[in-house]
Design an enzyme around this catalytic site. Structure first.
Site, PDB file in Angstrom:
ATOM      1  N   CYS A  46       0.836  -1.202   0.000  1.00 39.87           N
ATOM      2  CA  CYS A  46       0.000   0.000   0.000  1.00 39.87           C
ATOM      3  C   CYS A  46       0.871   1.253   0.000  1.00 39.87           C
ATOM      4  O   CYS A  46       1.448   1.617   1.034  1.00 39.87           O
ATOM      5  CB  CYS A  46      -0.915  -0.020   1.229  1.00 39.87           C
ATOM      6  SG  CYS A  46      -1.934   1.443   1.386  1.00 39.87           S
TER       7      CYS A  46
ATOM      8  N   CYS B 212      -0.495   4.141   2.176  1.00 37.06           N
ATOM      9  CA  CYS B 212      -0.281   3.940   3.622  1.00 37.06           C
ATOM     10  C   CYS B 212       1.183   4.155   4.001  1.00 37.06           C
ATOM     11  O   CYS B 212       1.476   4.774   5.024  1.00 37.06           O
ATOM     12  CB  CYS B 212      -0.643   2.523   4.054  1.00 37.06           C
ATOM     13  SG  CYS B 212      -2.113   1.839   3.313  1.00 37.06           S
ATOM     14  N   ASP B 213       2.105   3.602   3.227  1.00 38.71           N
ATOM     15  CA  ASP B 213       3.500   3.512   3.668  1.00 38.71           C
ATOM     16  C   ASP B 213       4.486   4.364   2.881  1.00 38.71           C
ATOM     17  O   ASP B 213       5.653   4.459   3.276  1.00 38.71           O
ATOM     18  CB  ASP B 213       3.960   2.041   3.587  1.00 38.71           C
ATOM     19  CG  ASP B 213       3.117   1.140   4.479  1.00 38.71           C
ATOM     20  OD1 ASP B 213       2.693   1.617   5.549  1.00 38.71           O
ATOM     21  OD2 ASP B 213       2.884  -0.022   4.117  1.00 38.71           O
TER      22      ASP B 213
END
Ligand code: NAP
Length: 332
Positions: A154, A157-158
């Site tokens: 992701c 997200c990261d």
């Protein structure tokens, strides 16, 4: 409705059966990720008699997410803490959470039956299916053990953790190219590794890719191993599919976008899905079977995020409440 309804077997789960079940609750939610938990919260606030069944720890994929930085109102929170908070919030409104695995969902004319792994049967007027799915894995050494330590599925997200660093993106579809372009805005260098000569991704994305100087494309190349030390990912071992030659590449992160596998194993036969196995729903998240709602990552939709799963949960619970009200007011 999604073009037209599909109907359950008219001989199954009828109230005029010889021995109808003693208890038929209003709603059963299968799956306790952000979608399922939000559905539980809204259902209880709408006074629906609701049970949520989840085989694992409530929170779903959030439990595997180190830090969530795009949940509105909270700049940064661990996925585990957000899971706990969502669970406690729903339980504060009286949501019953049952820690069991669901084996089968049998749709019926008057009610639906949910069979559990201990052979217990639950019955409900409506069901919300929120079983999500999982990113497809490469299955190479170093992948599983470095998930959350440099291996990610992701970029939204990261990606932030790789500011001015070097990352490898794996895949050749729309997701891989889109995410590589997203990561190029953050990272110093992005290697896009694809196993074939041609991309599966659309031409517009390919054009954008070629224009992005920070991205270096490695075609006909597969990742054989993800290397790491005590602090996380250090690089990848690659192999050229044509020459067979192996090379090593230093990198701080590896983002894998080789498809997502929806967990549709509990979707009853006859429910309409797209070619990739995602369930087709209408704007109320209702499948082609009246009273069966599908939310979160299992539903065909544009963006898969915690916030969109939660939104689905809200919508489906409200729609389920309307369905239950109608059923009770009409006596069926
Ligand atoms: P996808 O289209 O299925 O592409 C997966 C990619 O990963 C392919 O390039 C495939 O290679 C590669 N791959 C699969 N298994 C692999 C393995 N074991 N090792 C190495 N490479 C592997 O998946 P996606 O990109 O996640 O997209 C899924 C669906 O969502 C698609 O329909 C896509 O169009 C859609 N989508 C659309 C958008 C958009 O419209 N903006 C954005 C994202 C996704 P091969 O090509 O060699 O098979």
């Amino acid at each position: 409705m999604t073009s037209q309804s599909c109907f359950p077997n008219p001989n199954k789960n009828r109230l005029d059966d010889q021995s109808p079940p003693e208890k038929i609750c209003d709603l059963i939610i299968v799956g306790g990720g952000p979608g399922g938990l939000t559905a539980g919260l809204y259902a209880r606030r709408a006074a629906l008699d609701t049970i949520l069944v989840d085989k694992g720890l409530p929170g779903g994929q959030m439990n595997n997410t180190a830090t969530v930085e795009n949940w509105p109102g909270t700049e940064s929170i661990s996925g585990a803490e957000l899971s706990e908070k969502m669970t406690a919030h729903a339980q504060a409104y009286g949501l019953e959470i049952m820690g069991r695995e669901v084996r089968e969902i049998e749709p019926g004319l008057d009610y639906h039956t949910v069979r559990l792994d201990n052979d217990e049967e639950l019955h409900a007027l409506t069901v919300i299916l929120a079983t999500g799915g999982t990113p497809r894995k490469l299955g190479v050494p170093g992948e599983a053990e470095n998930h959350g330590r440099g291996v990610s599925y992701c970029a939204v997200c990261d990606g932030f953790f790789f500011k001015n660093k070097t990352v490898v993106v794996v895949g050749g579809g729309d997701s891989a190219l889109e995410e590589a372009l997203y990561l190029a805005k953050i990272a110093a260098k992005v290697y896009l590794v694809h196993r074939r000569e041609e991309f599966r991704a659309g031409m517009i994305l390919q054009k954008s890719l070629r224009a992005e100087k920070k991205i270096e494309v490695l075609l006909n190349t597969v990742v054989k191993e993800i290397k790491s030390d005590d602090s996380g990912v250090t690089g990848v071992r690659l192999q050229n599919g044509k020459s067979g030659q192996e090379t090593s590449l230093a990198a701080d992160g590896v983002f894998i976008f080789i498809g997502f596998v929806p967990d549709n194993s509990l979707v009853p036969a006859g429910i309409r899905m797209n070619a990739d196995g995602y369930v087709l729903t209408d704007e109320k998240c209702e499948s082609c079977l009246p009273g069966l709602f599908v939310i979160g990552d299992l539903r065909e939709k544009f963006v898969k995020q915690i916030v969109t799963a939660a939104a689905d949960g809200c919508i489906a619970a409200q729609a389920a409440a309307r369905h239950v009200e109608h059923r009770k007011s009409t006596g069926r």
